[in-house]
Motif scaffolding. Structure first.
Motif, PDB file in Angstrom:
ATOM      1  N   VAL A  10       0.848  -1.198   0.000  1.00 64.30           N
ATOM      2  CA  VAL A  10       0.000   0.000   0.000  1.00 64.30           C
ATOM      3  C   VAL A  10       0.885   1.250   0.000  1.00 64.30           C
ATOM      4  CG1 VAL A  10      -1.654   1.351   1.357  1.00 64.30           C
ATOM      5  CG2 VAL A  10      -1.981  -1.113   1.079  1.00 64.30           C
ATOM      6  N   TYR A  11       1.906   1.245   0.852  1.00 65.87           N
ATOM      7  CA  TYR A  11       2.841   2.366   0.921  1.00 65.87           C
ATOM      8  C   TYR A  11       3.508   2.603  -0.438  1.00 65.87           C
ATOM      9  CZ  TYR A  11       7.167   4.829   2.065  1.00 65.87           C
ATOM     10  OH  TYR A  11       8.209   5.706   2.078  1.00 65.87           O
ATOM     11  N   GLU A  12       3.982   1.540  -1.053  1.00 63.95           N
ATOM     12  CA  GLU A  12       4.637   1.663  -2.364  1.00 63.95           C
ATOM     13  C   GLU A  12       3.645   2.175  -3.412  1.00 63.95           C
ATOM     14  OE1 GLU A  12       7.843   1.476  -3.084  1.00 63.95           O
ATOM     15  OE2 GLU A  12       8.269   0.996  -0.989  1.00 63.95           O
ATOM     16  N   ASP A  13       2.417   1.692  -3.359  1.00 63.15           N
ATOM     17  CA  ASP A  13       1.393   2.161  -4.294  1.00 63.15           C
ATOM     18  C   ASP A  13       1.159   3.657  -4.136  1.00 63.15           C
ATOM     19  OD1 ASP A  13       1.083  -0.371  -5.339  1.00 63.15           O
ATOM     20  OD2 ASP A  13      -0.749  -0.820  -4.213  1.00 63.15           O
ATOM     21  N   PHE A  14       1.073   4.127  -2.902  1.00 62.87           N
ATOM     22  CA  PHE A  14       0.886   5.559  -2.661  1.00 62.87           C
ATOM     23  C   PHE A  14       2.074   6.356  -3.195  1.00 62.87           C
ATOM     24  CE2 PHE A  14      -2.359   4.877   0.814  1.00 62.87           C
ATOM     25  CZ  PHE A  14      -3.353   5.625   0.194  1.00 62.87           C
ATOM     26  N   LYS A  15       3.290   5.856  -2.964  1.00 65.42           N
ATOM     27  CA  LYS A  15       4.486   6.564  -3.422  1.00 65.42           C
ATOM     28  C   LYS A  15       4.512   6.718  -4.941  1.00 65.42           C
ATOM     29  CE  LYS A  15       8.416   5.172  -2.053  1.00 65.42           C
ATOM     30  NZ  LYS A  15       9.600   4.491  -1.527  1.00 65.42           N
ATOM     31  N   ASN A  16       3.888   5.801  -5.650  1.00 66.30           N
ATOM     32  CA  ASN A  16       3.908   5.818  -7.113  1.00 66.30           C
ATOM     33  C   ASN A  16       2.765   6.610  -7.735  1.00 66.30           C
ATOM     34  OD1 ASN A  16       6.280   4.276  -7.371  1.00 66.30           O
ATOM     35  ND2 ASN A  16       5.130   2.412  -7.000  1.00 66.30           N
ATOM     36  N   LEU A  17       1.868   7.139  -6.920  1.00 64.60           N
ATOM     37  CA  LEU A  17       0.765   7.927  -7.464  1.00 64.60           C
ATOM     38  C   LEU A  17       1.259   9.300  -7.905  1.00 64.60           C
ATOM     39  CD1 LEU A  17      -2.167   7.237  -4.975  1.00 64.60           C
ATOM     40  CD2 LEU A  17      -1.939   6.397  -7.312  1.00 64.60           C
ATOM     41  N   HIS A  18       0.619   9.842  -8.925  1.00 63.21           N
ATOM     42  CA  HIS A  18       0.915  11.191  -9.403  1.00 63.21           C
ATOM     43  C   HIS A  18      -0.020  12.182  -8.708  1.00 63.21           C
ATOM     44  CE1 HIS A  18       3.595   9.784 -12.558  1.00 63.21           C
ATOM     45  NE2 HIS A  18       2.733   8.796 -12.752  1.00 63.21           N
ATOM     46  N   SER A  19       0.307  13.426  -8.815  1.00 58.73           N
ATOM     47  CA  SER A  19      -0.500  14.472  -8.179  1.00 58.73           C
ATOM     48  C   SER A  19      -1.962  14.402  -8.613  1.00 58.73           C
ATOM     49  CB  SER A  19       0.062  15.854  -8.514  1.00 58.73           C
ATOM     50  OG  SER A  19       1.338  16.005  -7.955  1.00 58.73           O
ATOM     51  N   ASP A  20      -2.182  14.181  -9.898  1.00 59.88           N
ATOM     52  CA  ASP A  20      -3.561  14.088 -10.400  1.00 59.88           C
ATOM     53  C   ASP A  20      -4.322  12.944  -9.737  1.00 59.88           C
ATOM     54  OD1 ASP A  20      -3.104  16.227 -12.058  1.00 59.88           O
ATOM     55  OD2 ASP A  20      -2.848  15.018 -13.874  1.00 59.88           O
ATOM     56  N   ASP A  21      -3.625  11.847  -9.462  1.00 61.73           N
ATOM     57  CA  ASP A  21      -4.268  10.712  -8.795  1.00 61.73           C
ATOM     58  C   ASP A  21      -4.694  11.094  -7.379  1.00 61.73           C
ATOM     59  OD1 ASP A  21      -3.802   9.014 -11.016  1.00 61.73           O
ATOM     60  OD2 ASP A  21      -1.777   8.616 -10.298  1.00 61.73           O
ATOM     61  N   PHE A  22      -3.801  11.799  -6.670  1.00 62.93           N
ATOM     62  CA  PHE A  22      -4.152  12.222  -5.314  1.00 62.93           C
ATOM     63  C   PHE A  22      -5.312  13.209  -5.338  1.00 62.93           C
ATOM     64  CE2 PHE A  22      -0.186  10.460  -3.620  1.00 62.93           C
ATOM     65  CZ  PHE A  22      -0.675   9.917  -2.456  1.00 62.93           C
ATOM     66  N   LEU A  23      -5.305  14.114  -6.304  1.00 63.92           N
ATOM     67  CA  LEU A  23      -6.418  15.062  -6.399  1.00 63.92           C
ATOM     68  C   LEU A  23      -7.738  14.334  -6.634  1.00 63.92           C
ATOM     69  CD1 LEU A  23      -4.769  17.937  -8.451  1.00 63.92           C
ATOM     70  CD2 LEU A  23      -5.411  17.954  -6.029  1.00 63.92           C
ATOM     71  N   GLN A  24      -7.689  13.300  -7.443  1.00 62.96           N
ATOM     72  CA  GLN A  24      -8.896  12.502  -7.679  1.00 62.96           C
ATOM     73  C   GLN A  24      -9.335  11.800  -6.395  1.00 62.96           C
ATOM     74  OE1 GLN A  24      -8.576   9.520 -10.751  1.00 62.96           O
ATOM     75  NE2 GLN A  24     -10.698   8.840 -10.454  1.00 62.96           N
ATOM     76  N   LEU A  25      -8.392  11.202  -5.681  1.00 65.43           N
ATOM     77  CA  LEU A  25      -8.730  10.535  -4.418  1.00 65.43           C
ATOM     78  C   LEU A  25      -9.358  11.523  -3.437  1.00 65.43           C
ATOM     79  CD1 LEU A  25      -5.579   8.311  -3.882  1.00 65.43           C
ATOM     80  CD2 LEU A  25      -7.910   7.500  -4.315  1.00 65.43           C
ATOM     81  N   ILE A  26      -8.795  12.710  -3.366  1.00 66.90           N
ATOM     82  CA  ILE A  26      -9.294  13.725  -2.427  1.00 66.90           C
ATOM     83  C   ILE A  26     -10.686  14.212  -2.828  1.00 66.90           C
ATOM     84  CG2 ILE A  26      -8.893  16.090  -1.617  1.00 66.90           C
ATOM     85  CD1 ILE A  26      -5.822  15.333  -1.791  1.00 66.90           C
ATOM     86  N   THR A  27     -10.871  14.513  -4.104  1.00 70.57           N
ATOM     87  CA  THR A  27     -12.164  15.051  -4.535  1.00 70.57           C
ATOM     88  C   THR A  27     -13.270  13.998  -4.520  1.00 70.57           C
ATOM     89  OG1 THR A  27     -11.613  14.724  -6.876  1.00 70.57           O
ATOM     90  CG2 THR A  27     -11.169  16.897  -5.926  1.00 70.57           C
ATOM     91  N   GLU A  28     -12.895  12.732  -4.680  1.00 72.48           N
ATOM     92  CA  GLU A  28     -13.907  11.673  -4.708  1.00 72.48           C
ATOM     93  C   GLU A  28     -14.021  10.919  -3.378  1.00 72.48           C
ATOM     94  OE1 GLU A  28     -13.521   9.165  -8.155  1.00 72.48           O
ATOM     95  OE2 GLU A  28     -13.242  10.891  -9.490  1.00 72.48           O
ATOM     96  N   ALA A  29     -13.340  11.410  -2.357  1.00 73.05           N
ATOM     97  CA  ALA A  29     -13.430  10.757  -1.047  1.00 73.05           C
ATOM     98  C   ALA A  29     -14.871  10.746  -0.571  1.00 73.05           C
ATOM     99  CB  ALA A  29     -12.541  11.496  -0.046  1.00 73.05           C
ATOM    100  N   GLU A  30     -15.259   9.650   0.051  1.00 69.73           N
ATOM    101  CA  GLU A  30     -16.647   9.495   0.488  1.00 69.73           C
ATOM    102  C   GLU A  30     -16.932  10.174   1.817  1.00 69.73           C
ATOM    103  OE1 GLU A  30     -17.971   5.457   0.228  1.00 69.73           O
ATOM    104  OE2 GLU A  30     -17.178   5.212  -1.796  1.00 69.73           O
ATOM    105  N   THR A  31     -15.905  10.367   2.626  1.00 71.76           N
ATOM    106  CA  THR A  31     -16.098  11.019   3.924  1.00 71.76           C
ATOM    107  C   THR A  31     -15.009  12.076   4.126  1.00 71.76           C
ATOM    108  OG1 THR A  31     -14.665   9.475   5.121  1.00 71.76           O
ATOM    109  CG2 THR A  31     -17.008   8.863   4.925  1.00 71.76           C
ATOM    110  N   GLN A  32     -15.235  12.966   5.054  1.00 74.24           N
ATOM    111  CA  GLN A  32     -14.232  13.968   5.392  1.00 74.24           C
ATOM    112  C   GLN A  32     -12.980  13.307   5.954  1.00 74.24           C
ATOM    113  OE1 GLN A  32     -14.415  17.291   4.681  1.00 74.24           O
ATOM    114  NE2 GLN A  32     -12.271  17.324   5.317  1.00 74.24           N
TER     115      GLN A  32
END
Length: 71
Positions: A10-32
């Motif tokens: 999981v840690y390695e997967d997070f390290k390999n994400l791009h900024s756009d991926d994180f923005l998508q995760l943040i904007t599509e998060a189901e809870t605060q």
């Protein structure tokens, strides 16, 4: 006990994400809480990248200065 290899992946997967991926995760998060988690992980990884860039630049600058002193 937890499956350490699972969380290492999981840690390695997070390290390999791009900024756009994180923005998508943040904007599509189901809870605060989920949004806060993704923001925190993203901020941590950005800080680690910044540290590496600063350390590399300081190292190059120091080497460059030393070359002038001895040259």
């Amino acid at each position: 006990m937890c499956d350490v290899s699972k969380y290492t992946k999981v840690y390695e997967d997070f390290k390999n994400l791009h900024s756009d991926d994180f923005l998508q995760l943040i904007t599509e998060a189901e809870t605060q809480e989920e949004k806060n988690f993704f923001e925190t992980v993203w901020n941590y990884l950005l800080q680690e990248k910044q540290k590496k860039v600063i350390e590399r630049n300081l190292s190059v600058s120091y080497t460059h200065l030393r070359a002038h002193e001895t040259g």
